[in-house]
Design an enzyme around this catalytic site. Sequence first.
Site, short mmCIF file in Angstrom:
data_model
loop_
_atom_site.label_atom_id
_atom_site.label_comp_id
_atom_site.label_asym_id
_atom_site.label_seq_id
_atom_site.Cartn_x
_atom_site.Cartn_y
_atom_site.Cartn_z
N SER A 142 31.18 40.22 39.01
CA SER A 142 31.25 40.27 37.56
C SER A 142 30.31 41.35 37.01
CB SER A 142 30.94 38.87 36.99
OG SER A 142 31.21 38.81 35.61
N ASP B 12 35.33 41.21 41.63
CA ASP B 12 35.82 41.05 40.26
C ASP B 12 34.84 41.68 39.26
OD1 ASP B 12 38.25 40.22 39.28
OD2 ASP B 12 37.54 38.29 38.58
N HIS C 44 38.16 34.18 37.92
CA HIS C 44 36.92 34.95 37.95
C HIS C 44 35.75 34.17 38.54
CE1 HIS C 44 34.32 38.19 36.67
NE2 HIS C 44 33.57 37.37 35.98
#
Length: 314
Positions: free
Chosen positions: A132, A161, A236
């Site tokens: 992230s 991600d 996610h």
Amino acid sequence: MVQEREKPWEVVFKPGRFPVEIRDTRNHGSTTAPPPKPLLLAFPNQSGDYPIVLCFHGFMIPNSSYTQILHHIASHGYITIAPQMYCITGENSKPEIDDAAAILNWLPEGLSYYLPSEVRPDLEYVAVAGHSRGGKVAFGLALGLASEKTKVKMSALVGIDPVDGRGRGHQTEPPILTYKPHSFDLHIPTLVIGSGLGEKWNLLVPPCAPDGVSHREFFSECSVPSYHFVASEFGHMDFLNDDTGPLTFFCKNGVAREPMRRFSGGIMVAFLHACLRNDSEALNHLLLHPEDAPVTLEPPQSFVTETYKIFSKL
């Protein structure tokens, strides 16, 4: 009857042959060369020389939420390091990129104090990864955006991600994405792992990995060689431990996290084996045969020559 030997692309998705120990530097204090940030270490508890994987956590996520994926990678013969970059922070990630550089530069003088004497870090092979916002930090570090010059050479880069802000035109500082294909001047192999549901709304909650600042744009800007694997039915936060707190419920996620952890840990191992151990059999097989992964994948993508390739079963 002779038992058939497991294939390399099957092995990477299972726990490796090394027993693993996890340590928190806050509980294994050393008066010599303390790290710039508290670290979680997962390492093979067996004598040997091991490459290093430095992993940065996502926005407001504790590093302890990644112990299961760190354990998986370590069991295949890697020293994995997860710093706790902050507890509370703002939108600007430049301080984290600077801290990441400080941690990288600390490794040669400090890491061995926190490991058993028979576990030796191989500083010739250091991979940097992040989930992230931590993926943005990892890319920022590899792109040389830190104020401090890094003394340790990075051998590979993984974006799990990765996210660069709230949407196209709303990147957080410092912006990483340029929106120019293959513009990242990285000179190291790069793996981008994506979640198919990360770009989706969760009822009235906006996507946690919005289109335009997510894994797809990161991969499109990567240079040779780079790889892109997307688990279409997972979200996610599905990279995290099952017991991670309420922040995970804001994102649209899959029905269970274990398959996504097993896949992402395994594809990272396959990539690391290819980059750091010159063993690309598992990675090459999974590029051509994504159906052998433990999750449903979009057709994997690779930019390995000046000709862009999309691998499929054609």
